[in-house]
Write a protein that holds these residues in place. Structure first.
Motif, PDB file in Angstrom:
ATOM      1  N   TYR A 181       9.489  -3.216   1.249  1.00  0.00           N
ATOM      2  CA  TYR A 181       8.737  -4.468   1.092  1.00  0.00           C
ATOM      3  C   TYR A 181       7.561  -4.510   2.067  1.00  0.00           C
ATOM      4  N   LEU A 182       6.579  -5.307   1.701  1.00  0.00           N
ATOM      5  CA  LEU A 182       5.497  -5.630   2.621  1.00  0.00           C
ATOM      6  C   LEU A 182       5.265  -7.127   2.532  1.00  0.00           C
ATOM      7  N   GLN A 183       5.696  -7.835   3.566  1.00  0.00           N
ATOM      8  CA  GLN A 183       5.447  -9.273   3.658  1.00  0.00           C
ATOM      9  C   GLN A 183       4.087  -9.472   4.300  1.00  0.00           C
ATOM     10  N   MET A 184       3.207 -10.152   3.586  1.00  0.00           N
ATOM     11  CA  MET A 184       1.842 -10.351   4.058  1.00  0.00           C
ATOM     12  C   MET A 184       1.598 -11.830   4.258  1.00  0.00           C
ATOM     13  N   ASN A 185       1.352 -12.228   5.488  1.00  0.00           N
ATOM     14  CA  ASN A 185       1.077 -13.620   5.836  1.00  0.00           C
ATOM     15  C   ASN A 185      -0.334 -13.758   6.370  1.00  0.00           C
ATOM     16  N   SER A 186      -0.809 -14.979   6.412  1.00  0.00           N
ATOM     17  CA  SER A 186      -2.156 -15.271   6.937  1.00  0.00           C
ATOM     18  C   SER A 186      -3.199 -14.354   6.318  1.00  0.00           C
ATOM     19  N   LEU A 187      -3.156 -14.244   5.021  1.00  0.00           N
ATOM     20  CA  LEU A 187      -4.043 -13.310   4.327  1.00  0.00           C
ATOM     21  C   LEU A 187      -5.506 -13.711   4.470  1.00  0.00           C
ATOM     22  N   LYS A 188      -6.345 -12.688   4.528  1.00  0.00           N
ATOM     23  CA  LYS A 188      -7.788 -12.868   4.681  1.00  0.00           C
ATOM     24  C   LYS A 188      -8.493 -12.207   3.489  1.00  0.00           C
ATOM     25  N   PRO A 189      -9.712 -12.646   3.178  1.00  0.00           N
ATOM     26  CA  PRO A 189     -10.446 -11.998   2.083  1.00  0.00           C
ATOM     27  C   PRO A 189     -10.586 -10.488   2.271  1.00  0.00           C
ATOM     28  N   GLU A 190     -10.671 -10.044   3.502  1.00  0.00           N
ATOM     29  CA  GLU A 190     -10.806  -8.603   3.754  1.00  0.00           C
ATOM     30  C   GLU A 190      -9.526  -7.821   3.499  1.00  0.00           C
ATOM     31  N   ASP A 191      -8.431  -8.509   3.207  1.00  0.00           N
ATOM     32  CA  ASP A 191      -7.198  -7.838   2.802  1.00  0.00           C
ATOM     33  C   ASP A 191      -7.212  -7.482   1.309  1.00  0.00           C
ATOM     34  N   THR A 192      -8.219  -7.934   0.599  1.00  0.00           N
ATOM     35  CA  THR A 192      -8.321  -7.642  -0.825  1.00  0.00           C
ATOM     36  C   THR A 192      -8.423  -6.142  -1.063  1.00  0.00           C
ATOM     37  N   ALA A 193      -7.521  -5.621  -1.888  1.00  0.00           N
ATOM     38  CA  ALA A 193      -7.460  -4.178  -2.153  1.00  0.00           C
ATOM     39  C   ALA A 193      -6.347  -3.906  -3.152  1.00  0.00           C
ATOM     40  N   VAL A 194      -6.313  -2.680  -3.621  1.00  0.00           N
ATOM     41  CA  VAL A 194      -5.133  -2.188  -4.332  1.00  0.00           C
ATOM     42  C   VAL A 194      -4.190  -1.616  -3.273  1.00  0.00           C
ATOM     43  N   TYR A 195      -2.950  -2.070  -3.317  1.00  0.00           N
ATOM     44  CA  TYR A 195      -1.953  -1.644  -2.335  1.00  0.00           C
ATOM     45  C   TYR A 195      -1.022  -0.615  -2.976  1.00  0.00           C
ATOM     46  N   TYR A 196      -0.821   0.481  -2.247  1.00  0.00           N
ATOM     47  CA  TYR A 196       0.006   1.582  -2.724  1.00  0.00           C
ATOM     48  C   TYR A 196       1.170   1.812  -1.768  1.00  0.00           C
ATOM     49  N   CYS A 197       2.331   2.099  -2.315  1.00  0.00           N
ATOM     50  CA  CYS A 197       3.405   2.591  -1.459  1.00  0.00           C
ATOM     51  C   CYS A 197       3.488   4.097  -1.599  1.00  0.00           C
ATOM     52  N   ALA A 198       4.005   4.728  -0.567  1.00  0.00           N
ATOM     53  CA  ALA A 198       4.078   6.181  -0.514  1.00  0.00           C
ATOM     54  C   ALA A 198       5.356   6.597   0.192  1.00  0.00           C
ATOM     55  N   ALA A 199       5.837   7.790  -0.164  1.00  0.00           N
ATOM     56  CA  ALA A 199       7.086   8.300   0.404  1.00  0.00           C
ATOM     57  C   ALA A 199       6.905   9.739   0.853  1.00  0.00           C
ATOM     58  N   ASN A 200       7.625  10.074   1.927  1.00  0.00           N
ATOM     59  CA  ASN A 200       7.601  11.442   2.404  1.00  0.00           C
ATOM     60  C   ASN A 200       8.861  11.729   3.209  1.00  0.00           C
ATOM     61  N   TYR A 201       9.234  13.015   3.282  1.00  0.00           N
ATOM     62  CA  TYR A 201      10.389  13.387   4.088  1.00  0.00           C
ATOM     63  C   TYR A 201      10.103  13.252   5.575  1.00  0.00           C
ATOM     64  N   GLY A 202       8.901  13.587   5.972  1.00  0.00           N
ATOM     65  CA  GLY A 202       8.572  13.587   7.389  1.00  0.00           C
ATOM     66  C   GLY A 202       7.976  12.269   7.836  1.00  0.00           C
ATOM     67  N   SER A 203       7.635  12.196   9.101  1.00  0.00           N
ATOM     68  CA  SER A 203       7.019  10.988   9.642  1.00  0.00           C
ATOM     69  C   SER A 203       5.874  11.274  10.600  1.00  0.00           C
ATOM     70  N   SER A 204       5.550  12.555  10.794  1.00  0.00           N
ATOM     71  CA  SER A 204       4.416  12.842  11.667  1.00  0.00           C
ATOM     72  C   SER A 204       3.119  12.493  10.948  1.00  0.00           C
ATOM     73  N   ARG A 205       2.106  12.161  11.713  1.00  0.00           N
ATOM     74  CA  ARG A 205       0.797  11.805  11.155  1.00  0.00           C
ATOM     75  C   ARG A 205       0.963  10.821  10.009  1.00  0.00           C
ATOM     76  N   TYR A 206       1.767   9.823  10.226  1.00  0.00           N
ATOM     77  CA  TYR A 206       2.141   8.865   9.183  1.00  0.00           C
ATOM     78  C   TYR A 206       0.938   8.079   8.665  1.00  0.00           C
ATOM     79  N   TRP A 207      -0.155   8.066   9.382  1.00  0.00           N
ATOM     80  CA  TRP A 207      -1.327   7.305   9.000  1.00  0.00           C
ATOM     81  C   TRP A 207      -2.229   8.059   8.016  1.00  0.00           C
ATOM     82  N   GLU A 208      -1.912   9.308   7.735  1.00  0.00           N
ATOM     83  CA  GLU A 208      -2.756  10.141   6.878  1.00  0.00           C
ATOM     84  C   GLU A 208      -2.188  10.219   5.464  1.00  0.00           C
TER      85      GLU A 208
END
Length: 124
Positions: free
Chosen positions: A80-107
């Motif tokens: 889940y992603l609970q999103m509060n206090s939303l701003k216009p700049e949060d407008t986007a298509v949101y994707y979930c992703a899965a992986n076995y590892g967790s290094s460089r999780y931001w890429e």
């Protein structure tokens, strides 16, 4: 092969809240670290939040820290992603992703599986 299906997007006014869900199938959900990314028109896909296998460790982009919360229910194979206090700049298509590892999780390159995305639009 893991399939991910996002839901919960929509149109909301600034200051409002939404909760996104991502249902997984076809794999051992508890073996995957999960993340949310978002992509605004004409921009790259950006990291939003990440959660480890057991849910004990979470990480957030600075732009959403304190407003968004990622969580998972391994019994329901859902993140889940609970999103509060939303701003216009949060407008986007949101994707979930899965992986076995967790290094460089931001890429994005670290993730083997992606959902189709759900649109979030925040009006001012």
């Amino acid at each position: 092969q893991v399939q991910l299906v996002e839901s919960g997007g929509g149109l909301v006014q600034a200051g409002g809240s939404l909760r996104l869900s991502c249902a997984a199938s076809g794999g051992t959900f508890s073996s995957y670290s999960m993340a949310w990314f978002r992509q605004a028109p004409g921009k790259e896909r950006d990291f939003v939040a990440h959660i480890m296998w057991t849910g004990g460790i979470t990480r957030y982009a600075d732009s959403v820290k304190g407003r968004f919360t990622i969580s998972r229910d391994n019994a329901k194979n859902t993140v889940y992603l609970q999103m509060n206090s939303l701003k216009p700049e949060d407008t986007a298509v949101y994707y979930c992703a899965a992986n076995y590892g967790s290094s460089r999780y931001w890429e994005t390159s670290q993730y083997a599986y992606w959902g189709q995305g759900t649109q979030v639009t925040v009006s001012s």
